[in-house]
Scaffold this motif. Structure first.
Motif, mmCIF file in Angstrom:
data_model
loop_
_atom_site.group_PDB
_atom_site.id
_atom_site.type_symbol
_atom_site.label_atom_id
_atom_site.label_comp_id
_atom_site.label_asym_id
_atom_site.label_seq_id
_atom_site.Cartn_x
_atom_site.Cartn_y
_atom_site.Cartn_z
ATOM 1 N N GLU A 1 36.514 1.497 22.497
ATOM 2 C CA GLU A 1 37.486 0.665 23.195
ATOM 3 C C GLU A 1 38.435 1.505 24.047
ATOM 4 O O GLU A 1 38.811 1.122 25.156
ATOM 5 N N LEU A 2 38.835 2.658 23.512
ATOM 6 C CA LEU A 2 39.810 3.500 24.212
ATOM 7 C C LEU A 2 39.191 4.274 25.363
ATOM 8 O O LEU A 2 39.830 4.462 26.408
ATOM 9 N N THR A 3 37.974 4.760 25.172
ATOM 10 C CA THR A 3 37.372 5.668 26.153
ATOM 11 C C THR A 3 36.168 5.091 26.883
ATOM 12 O O THR A 3 35.746 5.637 27.907
ATOM 13 N N GLY A 4 35.597 4.017 26.352
ATOM 14 C CA GLY A 4 34.380 3.465 26.939
ATOM 15 C C GLY A 4 33.139 4.233 26.550
ATOM 16 O O GLY A 4 32.041 3.958 27.053
ATOM 17 N N VAL A 5 33.282 5.201 25.649
ATOM 18 C CA VAL A 5 32.143 6.033 25.223
ATOM 19 C C VAL A 5 31.700 5.616 23.825
ATOM 20 O O VAL A 5 32.518 5.534 22.903
ATOM 21 N N ASP A 6 30.426 5.372 23.679
ATOM 22 C CA ASP A 6 29.849 5.043 22.373
ATOM 23 C C ASP A 6 29.477 6.344 21.677
ATOM 24 O O ASP A 6 28.497 7.005 22.038
ATOM 25 N N LEU A 7 30.268 6.750 20.688
ATOM 26 C CA LEU A 7 30.053 8.028 20.025
ATOM 27 C C LEU A 7 28.730 8.090 19.267
ATOM 28 O O LEU A 7 28.197 9.174 19.037
ATOM 29 N N ALA A 8 28.226 6.938 18.885
ATOM 30 C CA ALA A 8 26.986 6.923 18.118
ATOM 31 C C ALA A 8 25.750 6.981 19.005
ATOM 32 O O ALA A 8 24.643 7.194 18.514
ATOM 33 N N CYS A 9 25.918 6.814 20.316
ATOM 34 C CA CYS A 9 24.783 6.843 21.232
ATOM 35 C C CYS A 9 24.350 8.288 21.487
ATOM 36 O O CYS A 9 25.195 9.173 21.704
ATOM 37 N N CYS A 10 23.075 8.544 21.473
ATOM 38 C CA CYS A 10 22.557 9.901 21.693
ATOM 39 C C CYS A 10 22.917 10.378 23.097
ATOM 40 O O CYS A 10 22.593 9.702 24.088
ATOM 41 N N PRO A 11 23.585 11.530 23.225
ATOM 42 C CA PRO A 11 23.975 12.021 24.552
ATOM 43 C C PRO A 11 22.794 12.551 25.375
ATOM 44 O O PRO A 11 22.945 12.793 26.570
ATOM 45 N N HIS A 12 21.630 12.705 24.749
ATOM 46 C CA HIS A 12 20.466 13.250 25.452
ATOM 47 C C HIS A 12 19.569 12.144 25.997
ATOM 48 O O HIS A 12 19.349 12.046 27.207
ATOM 49 N N CYS A 13 19.043 11.307 25.120
ATOM 50 C CA CYS A 13 18.124 10.268 25.576
ATOM 51 C C CYS A 13 18.832 8.977 25.971
ATOM 52 O O CYS A 13 18.226 8.110 26.615
ATOM 53 N N LYS A 14 20.097 8.809 25.566
ATOM 54 C CA LYS A 14 20.895 7.628 25.890
ATOM 55 C C LYS A 14 20.316 6.343 25.288
ATOM 56 O O LYS A 14 20.722 5.241 25.656
ATOM 57 N N THR A 15 19.378 6.501 24.382
ATOM 58 C CA THR A 15 18.725 5.332 23.791
ATOM 59 C C THR A 15 18.916 5.274 22.285
ATOM 60 O O THR A 15 19.256 4.228 21.727
ATOM 61 N N GLY A 16 18.687 6.393 21.616
ATOM 62 C CA GLY A 16 18.753 6.428 20.164
ATOM 63 C C GLY A 16 20.179 6.452 19.634
ATOM 64 O O GLY A 16 21.159 6.546 20.390
ATOM 65 N N ARG A 17 20.273 6.388 18.305
ATOM 66 C CA ARG A 17 21.566 6.423 17.619
ATOM 67 C C ARG A 17 21.622 7.700 16.787
ATOM 68 O O ARG A 17 20.642 8.099 16.152
ATOM 69 N N MET A 18 22.795 8.327 16.801
ATOM 70 C CA MET A 18 22.972 9.551 16.031
ATOM 71 C C MET A 18 23.224 9.200 14.564
ATOM 72 O O MET A 18 24.144 8.433 14.249
ATOM 73 N N LYS A 19 22.412 9.759 13.690
ATOM 74 C CA LYS A 19 22.512 9.484 12.256
ATOM 75 C C LYS A 19 22.819 10.779 11.508
ATOM 76 O O LYS A 19 22.418 11.871 11.928
#
Length: 412
Positions: free
Chosen positions: A368-386
Motif C-alpha cells: 500500500e505504501l510503496t506499490g511494491v509486492d514484496l512477495a513477488c519474485c523480482p526475477h521472473c515477476k510471476t512466482g511468489r517468494m517462499k
C-alpha cells in the motif's frame, strides 16, 4: 547553508547513517565518551539488516531464484526500522478520531534548560509531559474558558531541529471539545482557538518550574560537566530566575478540520529520531551533507557537517530506555480511552464502537505504501517468494567487534 539544488547529481550513491557510524564512530569515541544507551543505538544501527541478526533465504516457487532477507534491529532510533509500527499506530489513531475540529498545540522548553535536560532526560522530559498535560486539562476544567469538562490529549515528544540541534518540545493534538464531568454531555469548543496562548504559557512555565525546584530539593538531578555551576543553591536559583524572566513558547494553530493530516505529519517523527537516511545527500572525506527545510523562506537547503559532529548531534536525541515518547491524557488516557471514546461517539451521533482496524500483514502494508509486492519474485515477476531456509542469529560478524576495533585503533 546552501540551496539543495547545488548538490543535485553530485552523487548517485545512497548514504545511510550506518555508513557514517561504520567509518567514523572510532573518531567519535576518541573525542567523546559514549553512555550505554548510545552504545546500544550505534550497535543496533550497525547490525540492522545484517547477517549477524539472522534472517531467511527465500526461493521463488516458479523460477527457483533465491534472495537473502536479513532481520531488522527494531531499535526505535533506527532510520530503517519502525515503518510498519508507525503505520499501524497511525491507523489505530485515525480510527479513534472524533467528528469534531482538532487543535494542534506545541509546548516548547527554553534553550537555557538544554544542558540540564541532556544530563537528566528521563526526569526533565517527564516534567515536560506532565506540565503541558496538566496545563491543558486545568484550562479544560475552568468554566471561564467555555468548556468545564475533561479534554482528550495525544502528546508526542520531539527533541530536534532540522539541523539536528537540541530543541525540546511537545506536540499535543486535542479534540475541540470536552466530555462533561458526569459523562453525559459533549461540550463543543466554539472558539477559533482552544485557549489563550499567553495564559497557557504562564501556567505551563509555573508548573514546570515547580517540578524542577522540587526535584532539586530532593536531590534528583545530576549536574556533570558544564552544568556543575547549577549544583549549588545559588547557581540553581540563578537558573530559576532566568526561567521566570523568559516568556515561554506555547504555540497553537487554528482548528484543524482534517486531523488525520496532523497525525500524518506527526507520524513521520513518532517512531524514529532526528533524521532519515533519504535526507543524507552527500558523504565523503569525513563530511556529511544533508537537506534542511528552511521554514521561514519555505525552501530546501543543504547543510554540511564534520562526520563526528553529525554523530554527536544525532546521538543528542537518544531517549532513555523505556521512556515513552507518545502519551495520552484526559478522556484519552490509556486506562479508559476505549470506554470514553465510545461515549463521545454516541454523544456525537455515531455508533459507539470504534471502527476496527484491518490487521494487515507487513507485505500488505508495504504494498500500500510503496506499490511494491514484496512477495513477488523480482526475477521472473510471476512466482511468489517462499521461505526456504532460516539464517540463525550470529551468522555474521557483530558490530560489537567493529566498534571495538576502531575504538582501539591507533592513528587517524
Amino acid at each position: 547553508m546552501k540551496p539543495a539544488n547545488d548538490f543535485r547529481g553530485s552523487s548517485t550513491a545512497n548514504h545511510e547513517i550506518a555508513d557514517i557510524f561504520r567509518r567514523h564512530i572510532g573518531d567519535y569515541l576518541k573525542k567523546y565518551k559514549m553512555p550505554p544507551e548510545h552504545y546500544k543505538v550505534v550497535y543496533d544501527i550497525l547490525n540492522c539488516r545484517s547477517a549477524y541478526l539472522g534472517g531467511r533465504i527465500e526461493r521463488c516457487d516458479h523460477c527457483n531464484s533465491e534472495r537473502i532477507v536479513y532481520n531488522s534491529c527494531r531499535n526505535r532510533h533506527c532510520p530503517k526500522c519502525q515503518t510498519i509500527t508507525k503505520e499501524r499506530w497511525l491507523r489505530a489513531r485515525e480510527a479513534e478520531l472524533l467528528p469534531v475540529k482538532y487543535f494542534h498545540n506545541v509546548f516548547t522548553l527554553p534553550h537555557t534548560l538544554n544542558p540540564l535536560i541532556l544530563c537528566n532526560k528521563a526526569i526533565m522530559l517527564g516534567f515536560l509531559f506532565k506540565a503541558a498535560a496538566e496545563t491543558l486539562i486545568q484550562f479544560g476544567h475552568n468554566p471561564e474558558n467555555g468548556l468545564c469538562g475533561k479534554l482528550g490529549i495525544i502528546a508526542i515528544l520531539h527533541t530536534w531541529t532540522q539541523t539536528l540541534m537540541d530543541h525540546f518540545h511537545l506536540h499535543c493534538l486535542v479534540p475541540g471539545g470536552a466530555l462533561s464531568e458526569d459523562g453525559r454531555m459533549w461540550l463543543d469548543c466554539r472558539d477559533q482557538f482552544l485557549f489563550p496562548v499567553k495564559a497557557l504559557s504562564k501556567v505551563f512555565r509555573g508548573k514546570f518550574i515547580s517540578y524542577l525546584e522540587d526535584a532539586f530539593e530532593k536531590n534528583q538531578l545530576r549536574f556533570p560537566g558544564n552544568t556543575s555551576g547549577l549544583k549549588s543553591p545559588k547557581g540553581f536559583r540563578k537558573l530559576v530566575n532566568q526561567l521566570w524572566s523568559k516568556n515561554w513558547v506555547v504555540y497553537t494553530k487554528e482548528p484543524i478540520n482534517r486531523p488525520e493530516w496532523v497525525l500524518g505529519y506527526l507520524g513521520r517523527y513518532t517512531h524514529r529520531i532526528a533524521i532519515s537516511n533519504h535526507r543524507i545527500c552527500g558523504f565523503s572525506n569525513g563530511q556529511v551533507t544533508f537537506t534542511v527545510k528552511n521554514r521561514k523562506r519555505k525552501t530546501t537547503e543543504t547543510l554540511t557537517l564534520d562526520a563526528v559532529e553529525f554523530i554527536r548531534r544525532f546521538l543528542l536525541h537518544v531517549v532513555p530506555k523505556r521512556f515513552i515518547r507518545i502519551r495520552h491524557y484526559g478522556f484519552m488516557a490509556n486506562r479508559c480511552k476505549k470506554k470514553n471514546i465510545s461515549i463521545c461517539r454516541s454523544l456525537l451521533g455515531l455508533r459507539p464502537e470504534i471502527p476496527p482496524v484491518d490487521k494487515k500483514t507487513t507485505s500488505e502494508i508495504m504494498q500500500e505504501l510503496t506499490g511494491v509486492d514484496l512477495a513477488c519474485c523480482p526475477h521472473c515477476k510471476t512466482g511468489r517468494m517462499k521461505l526456504f531456509h532460516e539464517i540463525p542469529e550470529g551468522a555474521g560478524v557483530s558490530a560489537f567487534f567493529i566498534i571495538h576495533a576502531v575504538r582501539n585503533r591507533d592513528g587517524p
